[in-house]
Design a protein around this motif. Structure first.
Motif, PDB file in Angstrom:
ATOM      1  N   GLN A  27     -40.367 -21.992 -42.068  1.00  0.00           N
ATOM      2  CA  GLN A  27     -39.099 -21.272 -42.144  1.00  0.00           C
ATOM      3  C   GLN A  27     -37.878 -22.183 -42.210  1.00  0.00           C
ATOM      4  OE1 GLN A  27     -38.636 -17.866 -42.382  1.00  0.00           O
ATOM      5  NE2 GLN A  27     -40.853 -17.737 -42.618  1.00  0.00           N
ATOM      6  N   ALA A  28     -37.950 -23.340 -41.535  1.00  0.00           N
ATOM      7  CA  ALA A  28     -36.746 -24.175 -41.435  1.00  0.00           C
ATOM      8  C   ALA A  28     -37.002 -25.660 -41.611  1.00  0.00           C
ATOM      9  CB  ALA A  28     -36.072 -23.940 -40.088  1.00  0.00           C
ATOM     10  N   GLN A  73     -35.334 -14.892 -37.306  1.00  0.00           N
ATOM     11  CA  GLN A  73     -34.121 -15.709 -37.192  1.00  0.00           C
ATOM     12  C   GLN A  73     -33.852 -16.096 -35.743  1.00  0.00           C
ATOM     13  OE1 GLN A  73     -30.543 -14.076 -38.924  1.00  0.00           O
ATOM     14  NE2 GLN A  73     -30.813 -15.364 -40.719  1.00  0.00           N
ATOM     15  N   ILE A  76     -36.087 -18.958 -34.677  1.00  0.00           N
ATOM     16  CA  ILE A  76     -35.628 -20.245 -35.202  1.00  0.00           C
ATOM     17  C   ILE A  76     -34.389 -20.710 -34.442  1.00  0.00           C
ATOM     18  CG2 ILE A  76     -34.746 -21.454 -37.225  1.00  0.00           C
ATOM     19  CD1 ILE A  76     -37.762 -20.774 -37.312  1.00  0.00           C
ATOM     20  N   THR A  80     -33.711 -24.428 -32.040  1.00  0.00           N
ATOM     21  CA  THR A  80     -32.743 -25.458 -32.410  1.00  0.00           C
ATOM     22  C   THR A  80     -31.687 -25.594 -31.321  1.00  0.00           C
ATOM     23  OG1 THR A  80     -31.472 -23.813 -33.680  1.00  0.00           O
ATOM     24  CG2 THR A  80     -33.063 -25.145 -34.889  1.00  0.00           C
ATOM     25  N   ASP A 152     -24.438 -23.578 -41.426  1.00  0.00           N
ATOM     26  CA  ASP A 152     -25.457 -23.727 -40.392  1.00  0.00           C
ATOM     27  C   ASP A 152     -26.521 -22.668 -40.623  1.00  0.00           C
ATOM     28  OD1 ASP A 152     -25.480 -25.318 -37.500  1.00  0.00           O
ATOM     29  OD2 ASP A 152     -26.693 -23.499 -37.476  1.00  0.00           O
ATOM     30  N   ILE A 153     -27.734 -22.946 -40.174  1.00  0.00           N
ATOM     31  CA  ILE A 153     -28.826 -21.985 -40.330  1.00  0.00           C
ATOM     32  C   ILE A 153     -28.679 -20.796 -39.385  1.00  0.00           C
ATOM     33  CG2 ILE A 153     -30.331 -23.152 -38.644  1.00  0.00           C
ATOM     34  CD1 ILE A 153     -32.706 -22.469 -40.448  1.00  0.00           C
ATOM     35  N   ASN A 154     -27.927 -20.981 -38.289  1.00  0.00           N
ATOM     36  CA  ASN A 154     -27.806 -19.987 -37.235  1.00  0.00           C
ATOM     37  C   ASN A 154     -26.590 -19.093 -37.479  1.00  0.00           C
ATOM     38  OD1 ASN A 154     -27.296 -18.627 -34.767  1.00  0.00           O
ATOM     39  ND2 ASN A 154     -28.218 -20.271 -33.567  1.00  0.00           N
ATOM     40  N   ASN A 207     -29.651 -22.536 -44.891  1.00  0.00           N
ATOM     41  CA  ASN A 207     -30.826 -23.299 -44.463  1.00  0.00           C
ATOM     42  C   ASN A 207     -30.889 -24.558 -45.318  1.00  0.00           C
ATOM     43  OD1 ASN A 207     -33.385 -24.362 -43.991  1.00  0.00           O
ATOM     44  ND2 ASN A 207     -34.420 -22.381 -44.040  1.00  0.00           N
ATOM     45  N   ASN A 209     -33.115 -26.595 -45.775  1.00  0.00           N
ATOM     46  CA  ASN A 209     -34.400 -26.812 -46.430  1.00  0.00           C
ATOM     47  C   ASN A 209     -34.756 -25.700 -47.412  1.00  0.00           C
ATOM     48  OD1 ASN A 209     -35.367 -29.341 -45.271  1.00  0.00           O
ATOM     49  ND2 ASN A 209     -35.285 -28.249 -43.330  1.00  0.00           N
ATOM     50  N   ALA A 210     -33.780 -24.876 -47.747  1.00  0.00           N
ATOM     51  CA  ALA A 210     -33.952 -23.858 -48.788  1.00  0.00           C
ATOM     52  C   ALA A 210     -33.032 -24.220 -49.951  1.00  0.00           C
ATOM     53  CB  ALA A 210     -33.634 -22.477 -48.231  1.00  0.00           C
TER      54      ALA A 210
END
Length: 280
Positions: A27-28, A73, A76, A80, A152-154, A207, A209-210
């Motif tokens: 996912q991340a 979500q 994840i 972090t 940010d991913i969050n 993300n 990594n996406a």
């Protein structure tokens, strides 16, 4: 009545940990070494409790089901860490103010665009620090095509960063002159960024990594204390992607414990222990 307590640590199996590791990686891009097993328990058990799941196994079954897409979500986010502060690693902001912005400002005034990226903005202290540095070295930046992308991913911390409000303890690291220039106090003792500076940052969920729906290139990218979560292959892939988004002569700022191992291959030259320049 259903027991809403999560499984005890003795019932948290190695198979559960391996499932969390796989989820985090897929996912991340997060790499969780075996030494993090206890840390994963302490963080994920909160989500097991809050979701009312009776065991880690049941919780992970839910997270990986179609009904658990939203909870994925939260899992994840739990894995972090969002530790940050204003002007953390001050040498980066000194370099931005004394080297990058003075070189860039005349070009932006002449009509070109200026972009800086805070690639893991957490609760916003980094991009707001960047904004204060930009406004100090380039006071009329908001009158030109200059913007700061903060991602940010969050989604939760991005929402907090967008608000730009912090308590008195959090803003202690901001010099008094800048605090009075760029922030306004509230009745409850908190401070909020106000005035033209609010036009500089644009906050988005992303993300790393996406895929990146990002157009154009950056004069500076801050990506600090992020790759510590990734394995070597994921780390090098991210360094290369970031280098590809820097304009020639642009700068990449990394965390104090990080090194860009592929610097030469990525077209980067190390100019200080945690500062790299994109080769022309």
């Amino acid at each position: 009545m259903k027991d809403l307590m999560p499984a005890s640590e003795s019932e948290y199996t190695d198979a559960d940990f391996q499932r969390v590791r796989q989820i985090a990686r897929e996912q991340a891009g997060i790499h969780l070494p075996t030494t993090k097993k206890a840390l994963v328990y302490s963080r994920v058990s909160r989500r097991v409790r809050e979701r009312g799941q009776g065991s880690f196994h049941a919780y992970l079954d839910f997270v990986t089901s179609s009904a658990g897409e939203g909870e994925m979500q939260n899992l994840i986010f739990a894995l972090t860490t969002n530790v940050t502060s204003f002007f953390r690693e001050k040498n980066h902001f000194d370099h931005l103010e004394s080297v990058v912005i003075p070189h860039l400002a005349p070009q932006v005034r002449a009509g070109r665009r200026g972009r800086v990226w805070s690639a893991a903005c957490s609760t916003g202290q980094e991009p707001w620090s960047i904004a204060m540095s930009v406004m100090t070295a380039f006071p009329d930046a908001v009158s030109h095509d200059f913007r700061i992308l903060a991602t940010d991913i969050n989604a939760n911390v991005v929402a907090q960063a967008t608000e730009g409000a912090y308590n008195a303890e959090e803003v202690e690291a901001i010099p008094a002159g800048r605090k009075s220039q760029f922030m306004e106090p509230s009745d409850d003792g908190d401070y909020r960024f106000a005035g033209p500076i609010r036009r500089l940052p644009a906050f988005r969920v992303l993300n790393l990594n996406a895929s990146w729906p990002i157009q154009g290139f950056f004069s500076a990218i801050f990506c600090r204390n992020v790759v510590i979560y990734f394995d070597d292959a994921t780390r090098e892939r991210l360094w290369q992607r970031l280098a590809d988004k820097l304009e020639p002569g642009g700068f990449l700022y990394v965390g104090h414990s990080e090194r860009v191992s592929c610097a030469s291959a990525c077209g980067l030259i190390q100019v200080a222990p945690t500062i790299y320049r994109k080769d022309h």
